[in-house]
Every structure is written in C-alpha cells, then in structure tokens.
Write a protein that holds these residues in place. Structure first.
Motif, PDB file in Angstrom:
ATOM      1  N   UNK A  37       1.425  -1.376   0.315  1.00 57.93           N
ATOM      2  CA  UNK A  37      -0.191   0.145   0.041  1.00 57.93           C
ATOM      3  C   UNK A  37       1.120   1.504   0.035  1.00 57.93           C
ATOM      4  N   UNK A  38       0.660   2.118   0.732  1.00 62.61           N
ATOM      5  CA  UNK A  38       1.433   3.203   0.479  1.00 62.61           C
ATOM      6  C   UNK A  38       2.409   3.501   0.974  1.00 62.61           C
ATOM      7  N   UNK A  39       2.824   2.977   2.263  1.00 63.83           N
ATOM      8  CA  UNK A  39       3.467   2.769   3.512  1.00 63.83           C
ATOM      9  C   UNK A  39       4.492   1.263   3.527  1.00 63.83           C
ATOM     10  N   UNK A  61       2.821   1.088   9.276  1.00 62.81           N
ATOM     11  CA  UNK A  61       2.499   1.685  10.351  1.00 62.81           C
ATOM     12  C   UNK A  61       1.057   1.508  10.799  1.00 62.81           C
ATOM     13  N   UNK A  62       0.480   2.241  12.285  1.00 58.26           N
ATOM     14  CA  UNK A  62      -0.624   2.204  12.761  1.00 58.26           C
ATOM     15  C   UNK A  62      -0.441   3.590  13.688  1.00 58.26           C
ATOM     16  N   UNK A  63      -1.081   4.081  13.460  1.00 59.54           N
ATOM     17  CA  UNK A  63      -1.022   5.665  13.805  1.00 59.54           C
ATOM     18  C   UNK A  63       0.317   6.260  14.067  1.00 59.54           C
ATOM     19  N   UNK A  64       0.496   6.326  12.747  1.00 59.87           N
ATOM     20  CA  UNK A  64       1.888   6.638  12.728  1.00 59.87           C
ATOM     21  C   UNK A  64       3.074   5.851  13.173  1.00 59.87           C
ATOM     22  N   UNK A  65       3.170   5.345  14.046  1.00 61.31           N
ATOM     23  CA  UNK A  65       4.171   4.006  14.609  1.00 61.31           C
ATOM     24  C   UNK A  65       4.944   2.967  13.733  1.00 61.31           C
ATOM     25  N   UNK A  66       5.875   2.675  13.436  1.00 58.76           N
ATOM     26  CA  UNK A  66       6.433   1.252  12.677  1.00 58.76           C
ATOM     27  C   UNK A  66       6.250  -0.100  13.440  1.00 58.76           C
TER      28      UNK A  66
END
Length: 362
Positions: free
Chosen positions: A190-192, A245-250
């Motif tokens: 996906x995107x990231x 990433x989950x809420x900005x967390x790797x």
C-alpha cells in the motif's frame, strides 16, 4: 545602547567562531575529512536462572569504537574495536576478576567497494551481509561478524547476496568454509506498507568430525563420542517481513523458517514475531516479541543468539524486548527470555534470562 553593543559583540563572536571552525576544517588532513567515527557504551544488569542450578546475577558492559574512511568515492575501509574476549557472538565483559583490565579486540576490519549502483563487494571481517527478517537472531547473532568475501546486489524491488566465508582453517583436518546465498524482493503493498520475502541457502563444508567452533561444546548440536560435530550442515531458509504503520507507529511482522538438508530428524528451526515503535529519538519507545524453536541439528548453534536458551540448539521459547529513549542517543532497554533446552538430549531444563541496559551512543 548596551543592548546594541551586546548584540554586535554576540554577532562578532559567532562570526569568529564560524571562521575558526572553517579554518580548522581546512587545516585537517584529507583522511580525517573523509572519515566518520562512531561508538557506543552499554551498561547491563543481568539475571540468569537455570533449572537445577544456582541463580546468577552479574554486572556487564560493552563498548565499541570504530570508523569508516573513504579511500576513493567508491571504496571505503571499516575498522571497529570492541570488548568481548574473542567470543564471536558476544562483545560483553563482566565486572569481575578484582578490577582487572578487560579484553578488547578487532571486531570488524573490511573493505567495501561499490562496484556500481547495483553491486557492493565486501572483503575481510565484515558486518553481517545476510538479511535477517525483523532483525531476528534465530540463525545469526547480531554481534556476529563473519570473515571472508561477500557481494550484495540490488535492482528495483529485487535484492540478493552471495558469500564465501572461512569458518575454520586447520592443517590437521579439512578446512570448514561457508558458501551462502540469499535472494528476495521488496514489494510495495500500500502507500507506506512493504512486504519483503525471499529464500536463502547456507552450505558448510566438512563439519562432521570437526571439533566445536570456538566454544568447548557443540551447544546442543549432535556430537560424536569425542565431542565433535556428528553431522554436516546445508541449510535452506525462507523468510518474510511485513512493515506498516499504525497511528504513525512503525509496525513489523516477521517470520523465518530453516531446515538442515543433511539430516533426517531434528532438522528444523523457525521464528516469528512482531516489533512495534522506535527508540531512536528522545521520548520514543519500542517493544518486540519473538518465539523461537531450534531442533538439535537445524542450525550451527555457535553462531545463533548467544543469550537465548543459553546459546543452545535443541531449544524453544519466548523473547520479549522493550526500549525507551531517555534522550537522543541515550537508550534504556530490557530483554526478557523464557526458554527451555535439552529435550532431544533427554535433559530438558528451563532457562530464563533478564537483561536491563542503559546505552550511550556517539
């Protein structure tokens, strides 16, 4: 008026400082300008809890210092010193022996040549050239620096490496070499998000009949009546790593499977786990979990995780890690291992280890 004078003086001093710095840079020898220095110091409290043995606690430390220097635009030399007393899979030193001097040795010494934008060649005592999904230590301890020649390839989504390593050279017996190769691909999901997956093969020559590598024991690998290796090792590997990433967390999920094709039983090892977060900058933290299983003759135990299950094959268990950045380059960490080893040998015992660290990087 005083404010204006102070402002002018401040600006003048700043300008002088910049000019002095620039002159100092000009005066430096060329090799210094082309060299990057780095190092770290880690302090550790460790508790070791082995079934049917006395509990053990100790203080330990690790320090490493090295540099990378460009010889040419496409060639660099890497040297690093480290504590550890020669152990290939640990750079720790214990606080003991009546305040004695501690051992330090050559941890890395290699040349890296960037042949072109897709190929790098390394020769010497080098950082590990092998991809480790999720940074796991199932097959290779993170402190291991193999010796020989390797080449790494990368083009678009595809990557790979090949290597020829010298494990043991002896005049009395056949030399032991390690021929290795990995190939894989890194796919954008996906995107990231990325999925990295691949295969590897690691062939050791003439291991059967050899005395143990470095250690006085084969560390859970099958041994003959003389305590030497009973079997050879040709290891097939499959690995995968998913990053998101989950809420900005790797967030990273990983898995690895390995099988020694030279034996018919006790030939399999695998690991899977997850890593969340990062502790690179002040206030950041990270946690991780992994589950390891290594049958008695699946891997060469001398080179796998030295902390897990007392460094033994014929083992299984859980590994939990956590870290927190007190400040940039000052990291608190904890590792908790709950494992067993010796089932196939008929002497299964629990082995737990707790390690609490503070690390200073520079």
């Amino acid at each position: 008026m005083n404010t204006i004078v102070k402002s002018l003086m401040s600006g003048g001093l700043a300008a002088l400082a910049c000019a002095h710095s620039a002159l100092a840079q000009e005066d430096l020898p060329g090799w210094i300008k082309r060299t990057d220095f780095s190092g770290d110091l880690r302090l550790r409290w460790e508790g070791v809890y082995l079934q049917d043995a006395e509990d053990r606690t100790r203080g330990r430390f690790r320090t490493r210092f090295g540099f990378e220097s460009e010889v040419r635009d496409d060639v660099k030399v890497v040297l690093r010193l480290a504590t550890g007393g020669g152990n290939p899979v640990s750079t720790n030193q214990s606080f003991d022996d009546g305040f004695s001097l501690k051992d330090i040795g050559l941890d890395r010494a290699y040349v890296e040549w960037e042949a072109n934008e897709n190929v790098r060649v390394l020769g010497g005592k080098m950082r590990s050239p092998w991809f480790r999904a999720g940074g796991n230590n199932l097959m290779w301890d993170s402190d291991l620096n193999p010796e020989g020649v390797a080449a790494a390839f990368g083009s678009g989504m595809f990557f790979g490496n090949v290597g020829w390593m010298v494990v043991e050279e002896t005049s009395a017996e056949s030399d032991v070499f390690l021929y290795s190769g990995q190939a894989g691909a890194k796919l954008s999901v996906r995107s990231e998000d990325t999925l990295t997956a691949g295969l590897g093969y690691f062939h050791y020559t003439d291991v059967a009949g050899q005395s143990p590598f470095f250690f006085s024991s084969t560390l859970g690998n099958s041994a003959d009546a003389n305590g030497n290796y009973l079997f050879d090792f040709s290891i097939f590997e499959a690995f995968a790593e998913y990053k998101t990433r989950v809420n900005g967390w790797p967030l990273t999920f990983f898995g690895q499977f390995a099988q020694n094709t030279e034996v018919d039983e006790e030939d399999t090892a695998f690991a899977f786990g997850v890593n969340l977060g990062s502790s690179r900058q002040r206030g950041q933290y990270a946690v991780g979990y992994a589950y390891h299983v290594t049958e008695a003759d699946a891997l060469v135990a001398s080179f796998s995780d030295s902390d897990f299950a007392n460094g033994s094959a014929d083992s299984k268990g859980h590994l939990i890690k956590a870290s927190y950045a007190l400040r940039d380059r000052i990291i608190l960490g904890g590792t908790f291992i709950f494992s067993q080893f010796g089932e196939f040998a008929g002497d299964e015992r629990d082995f737990d280890r707790i390690m609490l660290d503070i690390e200073f990087r520079f």
